[in-house]
Enzyme design. Sequence first.
Site, PDB file in Angstrom:
ATOM      1  NE  ARG A   1      65.596 -27.318  13.196  1.00 61.67           N
ATOM      2  CZ  ARG A   1      65.586 -26.183  13.904  1.00 61.67           C
ATOM      3  NH1 ARG A   1      65.238 -25.046  13.325  1.00 61.67           N
ATOM      4  NH2 ARG A   1      65.916 -26.188  15.166  1.00 61.67           N
ATOM      5  CB  THR A   2      63.391 -32.546   9.237  1.00 58.71           C
ATOM      6  OG1 THR A   2      64.577 -31.765   9.166  1.00 58.71           O
ATOM      7  CG2 THR A   2      63.171 -33.247   7.910  1.00 58.71           C
TER       8      THR A   2
ATOM      9  CE  LYS B   1      60.163 -55.764  20.620  1.00 56.92           C
ATOM     10  NZ  LYS B   1      59.296 -54.584  20.664  1.00 56.92           N
TER      11      LYS B   1
ATOM     12  NE  ARG C   1      67.472 -36.640  10.635  1.00 59.67           N
ATOM     13  CZ  ARG C   1      67.796 -35.391  10.323  1.00 59.67           C
ATOM     14  NH1 ARG C   1      67.254 -34.811   9.265  1.00 59.67           N
ATOM     15  NH2 ARG C   1      68.645 -34.707  11.044  1.00 59.67           N
TER      16      ARG C   1
ATOM     17  CG  HIS D   1      68.492 -33.104   5.046  1.00 58.55           C
ATOM     18  ND1 HIS D   1      67.209 -33.567   4.904  1.00 58.55           N
ATOM     19  CD2 HIS D   1      68.429 -32.134   5.992  1.00 58.55           C
ATOM     20  CE1 HIS D   1      66.418 -32.900   5.731  1.00 58.55           C
ATOM     21  NE2 HIS D   1      67.121 -32.031   6.392  1.00 58.55           N
TER      22      HIS D   1
END
Lengths: 308, 308, 308
Positions: free
Chosen positions: A55-56, A85, A106, A134
């Site tokens: 959604r974000t 890695k 995020r 956030h």
Amino acid sequence: MDKLFHVIEAQQFDRPLLSELFAVTKEMEEVVSRYGSNILSRRLMASLFYEPSTRTRLSFESAMMRLGGQVVTTESAREFSSAAKGETLEDTIRIAEGYSDVIVIRHYESGSARRAAEVASVPIINAGDGPGQHPTQALLDVYTIQKEIGRLDNFKIAMVGDLANGRTVRSLAYLLSKYDGVKIFFVAPRVVRMKDDIKAHLDEHGIEWEEADDLIAVARDVDVVYQTRIQRERFGDRIEDYEQARGKYVIDQTVMEALLESSVVLHPLPRVDEIVPEVDGDPRSAYFRQAHNGLYIRMALLQMVLES
Amino acid sequence: MDKLFHVIEAQQFDRPLLSELFAVTKEMEEVVSRYGSNILSRRLMASLFYEPSTRTRLSFESAMMRLGGQVVTTESAREFSSAAKGETLEDTIRIAEGYSDVIVIRHYESGSARRAAEVASVPIINAGDGPGQHPTQALLDVYTIQKEIGRLDNFKIAMVGDLANGRTVRSLAYLLSKYDGVKIFFVAPRVVRMKDDIKAHLDEHGIEWEEADDLIAVARDVDVVYQTRIQRERFGDRIEDYEQARGKYVIDQTVMEALLESSVVLHPLPRVDEIVPEVDGDPRSAYFRQAHNGLYIRMALLQMVLES
Amino acid sequence: MDKLFHVIEAQQFDRPLLSELFAVTKEMEEVVSRYGSNILSRRLMASLFYEPSTRTRLSFESAMMRLGGQVVTTESAREFSSAAKGETLEDTIRIAEGYSDVIVIRHYESGSARRAAEVASVPIINAGDGPGQHPTQALLDVYTIQKEIGRLDNFKIAMVGDLANGRTVRSLAYLLSKYDGVKIFFVAPRVVRMKDDIKAHLDEHGIEWEEADDLIAVARDVDVVYQTRIQRERFGDRIEDYEQARGKYVIDQTVMEALLESSVVLHPLPRVDEIVPEVDGDPRSAYFRQAHNGLYIRMALLQMVLES
């Protein structure tokens, strides 16, 4: 006023910057109603999501596109630093800034956005870093209050639900402490009460607060009810505690009847059953309008950090 | 004629609407040959895929882009309603409509697209909902028949393969029942024969049908052979039944020799070995052209639901 | 000179084509500094990634967008050929070419890009096929050498680290064999030495090479140090071998002190600890500039294969 560059945490916004942001956000509502603009054409945003938050992510990407920009995106950014890695976040950012004009990140670790910003030559926007910040959620919440009740000074708000773990109510409390005459009621099950650090912060800034048990009585008195979800995942094995907390404060027809005609109900979404769907049609149920404001806030931030 | 808004199931299309759709689809072939247009510029499509279906998703997204539109996309839409969060489809749609002008949805549950349409203020296009509908596949099949043999009335078609489980042959049979003088041959292994509900529907609409065993004999007689894949996943533990069904009707050189010069072979793809690659070069092998028609049909639908 | 169409392997580029490519690449640096162009507007690239390789994918997608093009993308292309479905790569390509103007493919099997090219009517660009080729990495390496030291003839380069498994050093050696007066030092732990096929190829083309143990001594003598990561995943259970190989040749302050003022350090990235972060700020540390050149090389290739 300094030009806005990185967007890392809610606290970096003072009142003048919030006013400017909200003015631009209001313009963005106009822009969307005419199906967007081209002011960010040829600008490229990279969505680096180290964990899915659909959604974000879609809200940010739509914001960029509504302004005429383009987007490259991944929900598997974690792959960069996979066991085999072992690339650092700093290296990843130095590479990604080579092919983008702004990076929306995020991450699952608190402080990641700040680490990214320390090495980046393009703006970093924090789309949530673990239990940390956030900021765009907190900003859209404050914008929604202003839009719905017409002011940010001299109003009363009830914060309801999981106040111990809820990142959004904590950030919102920080931002509201910048305004005058705000009173906050904390209405939470005993096991998830608001923590002392926030209470101390509010005291320090002269913001009145009290804890309350009776949601109906509080609803009669406030301009905003900010409901939150009891987060199952925070309770681990304590199922009983969860079940008890979960059913305790639900927004239903009875709460809506207590609420003033001019007041509104907000919720950061997703919701489960802490607001019954029967009240969705009530004009005071503002949570879907609130979600839509996220688009405008993100458009405004993108324009502000990218304008030359 | 009502303006087209949601696209939920094949049955919602009557003959006049199909004619209109196919006329727009034909224009879209022109548009693609000039590398697209800008008629949907500043329009934004959200691809909400609750399960991966890469071929369908990319076809829709390309369609939107060929018309100048933009796309936000996820193949992990299931994350919205994850156990911990529990958001309803209806809530997700109400949020997604805040940042898009049309929503293309793929879901694992039959009826999901209809549920989405019931709350959405933007058009919903069904890109497949579980065992339910996949209307754009059915529409592109009918468009392909018209384009390849020049008519939709008075022709004969053989449906071959897994007729019991195949969503596409079922939807195709429904759509063909709107036309006159169509005769359908069902050529299926015993364990995956066409079900009685479709046969009853055809009887009701005066469409002639018969079951046949001899693919070569049928191939000599029809205008279209519509081959389908025997779906391994439908047989569970019944490996023997699967192996028996799988090898029974294969399109190979012998079948192509029986086929009329003016007839064609279709297949919804992907294929495994029910059409041998050796016949791909035959001009009557129309299945890749059929797949490409999916782009034009989806462009036409997007334009029709988004035109103001 | 033949027009460039498919980009499958480094060896297909001869000196004139490399010169042309690098001239276009240089123009692309200009284009990016003005935020892109529109020369590929209405052109559509499909990213078909059969395994995630986020850094390569985002670089290609950004390249397409910086030229005004659009992108449809998947990191789960493997789903096309899932067990139950069993579609061949050839069929997938025939479908994908219906909705795109160029296909960038990443695959886990060597030779896949060539197989795709054999059936495709649109250009195929190989973004890495298993242990096979990754030509855009090799091309950006050569471009970086030219840009950083000003020439591709008459220079000395040390290739350091995992020379047995490293796809990039092998491809780079092939490309350098087209130039004159190049000398290569191989500096590798015993277990991952450069293989004989490359040595034979260099002998055949008159390229001088030698194996060396003393990185400091070599650093004093070369124009380019090309460091690579010891790939943990190549050692399986041989942990001891891995640990021994890993720490043997590290670029640190001591190596930088030995290095000439006009020399540079390259690395295909990601790095783990084979270059210490303390030397990142040294102007001779060119590996992030090298990574950024990937964007320009990919833009140049896209323009060259798509120009009408």
